[in-house]
Motif scaffolding. Sequence first.
Motif, short mmCIF file in Angstrom:
data_model
loop_
_atom_site.label_atom_id
_atom_site.label_comp_id
_atom_site.label_asym_id
_atom_site.label_seq_id
_atom_site.Cartn_x
_atom_site.Cartn_y
_atom_site.Cartn_z
N UNK A 8 12.32 -11.78 -4.70
CA UNK A 8 12.18 -10.32 -4.75
C UNK A 8 10.92 -9.89 -3.99
N UNK A 9 10.97 -8.73 -3.34
CA UNK A 9 9.74 -8.24 -2.70
C UNK A 9 8.61 -8.11 -3.73
N UNK A 10 7.42 -8.45 -3.31
CA UNK A 10 6.28 -8.44 -4.22
C UNK A 10 5.89 -7.00 -4.56
N UNK A 11 5.89 -6.62 -5.83
CA UNK A 11 5.45 -5.26 -6.17
C UNK A 11 3.95 -5.07 -5.92
N UNK A 21 -5.91 10.63 -8.32
CA UNK A 21 -4.51 10.44 -8.65
C UNK A 21 -3.74 9.89 -7.47
N UNK A 22 -2.42 9.92 -7.51
CA UNK A 22 -1.61 9.36 -6.42
C UNK A 22 -1.91 9.95 -5.05
N UNK A 23 -2.39 11.20 -5.00
CA UNK A 23 -2.70 11.80 -3.69
C UNK A 23 -3.76 11.01 -2.94
N UNK A 24 -4.56 10.24 -3.66
CA UNK A 24 -5.57 9.41 -3.01
C UNK A 24 -4.95 8.51 -1.94
N UNK A 25 -3.70 8.08 -2.15
CA UNK A 25 -3.03 7.11 -1.29
C UNK A 25 -2.02 7.76 -0.34
N UNK A 26 -2.04 9.08 -0.23
CA UNK A 26 -0.97 9.79 0.49
C UNK A 26 -0.86 9.37 1.96
N UNK A 27 -1.98 9.05 2.61
CA UNK A 27 -1.94 8.69 4.02
C UNK A 27 -1.86 7.19 4.27
N UNK A 28 -1.87 6.40 3.20
CA UNK A 28 -1.79 4.94 3.36
C UNK A 28 -0.35 4.55 3.65
N UNK A 29 -0.16 3.72 4.66
CA UNK A 29 1.16 3.22 5.05
C UNK A 29 1.38 1.89 4.33
N UNK A 30 1.95 1.96 3.13
CA UNK A 30 2.18 0.73 2.37
C UNK A 30 3.22 -0.14 3.06
N UNK A 31 3.05 -1.45 3.02
CA UNK A 31 4.00 -2.34 3.70
C UNK A 31 5.44 -2.10 3.25
N UNK A 32 6.33 -2.00 4.22
CA UNK A 32 7.72 -1.65 3.95
C UNK A 32 8.39 -2.73 3.10
N UNK A 33 9.23 -2.27 2.18
CA UNK A 33 10.04 -3.18 1.38
C UNK A 33 9.42 -3.61 0.08
N UNK A 34 8.16 -3.25 -0.15
CA UNK A 34 7.49 -3.64 -1.39
C UNK A 34 7.43 -2.44 -2.33
N UNK A 35 7.95 -2.58 -3.55
CA UNK A 35 7.85 -1.46 -4.50
C UNK A 35 6.38 -1.11 -4.77
N UNK A 36 6.09 0.18 -4.81
CA UNK A 36 4.72 0.66 -5.06
C UNK A 36 4.72 1.39 -6.39
N UNK A 37 3.92 0.90 -7.33
CA UNK A 37 3.84 1.46 -8.68
C UNK A 37 2.43 2.00 -8.89
N UNK A 38 2.32 3.29 -9.22
CA UNK A 38 1.01 3.92 -9.43
C UNK A 38 0.66 3.89 -10.91
N UNK A 39 -0.54 3.43 -11.21
CA UNK A 39 -1.02 3.35 -12.59
C UNK A 39 -1.92 4.54 -12.89
#
Length: 246
Positions: A8-11, A21-39
């Motif tokens: 499975x893709x690494x979360x 909050x989550x807006x902190x990461x709005x411009x970050x291009x997270x690696x494609x295919x990996x689920x992104x979970x905000x705490x």
Amino acid sequence: MPRTQAPRPLPLVVVPGMLCGPDLWAEVDFPEGHPVLHLELAKPDIGALADDLLSRVSGPFAVVGLSLGAIVAFEALRRSPERVAGLCVMSTNAGAPRPGQYAAWRAMDGLIGDGRFADVVEQTLPGMFPTPRPPSGPAERYRRMAHAVGPRAARAQLAAQSTRRDAIDALRGARCPAVVLSGTRDALCPPDFHRAIADALPDAELREVPDAGHLLPWQQPSAVSGALRDLLGRVRQPGPAVLPTP
């Protein structure tokens, strides 16, 4: 013949800093295919927040943390080093609180209790940027994010700060690759803090980001995006599972 199933893709569990909050990461291009979970940071204890982090996913994951979020990641690493497959931390401090910090956090909590949360936001604003007087646009964006977090969560975060402990020994026990990002103009968590973190981690790369302050994902999102891509390229993924033939 047996069949194989790709892993499975690494979360990615993403943990913001205080008043972020989550807006902190709005411009970050997270690696494609990996689920992104905000705490969300809404409990008054670092251990409880680390337990929240560990409960978000089953199995291995990578954790991305800024400031208080990185401190939560350090505690999760202390508790379950075998589950942390990759670590990306930035704008943070692995040391125990200093006496002056306890006093500052108590004062902020008192202001919030008196209905003066906006004053706390204004107090924290200068330290978020490369210069203490940021342009009006970024400053207003920070205010909006902080007010979206709100006074109740802010008080929990202040309480959690006071439960921190030195994390250097936990870092020495890490089993995963790590990347440590430091803004060269971060007044709250200067580069020396990050050199100590990188020195403690067995497999860490330190990246100092020129002209960036505390909110690295806003000020240099491409540096964060590139660090995440490179980190996941170093993660030792388990091999494909072998399934019985139906």
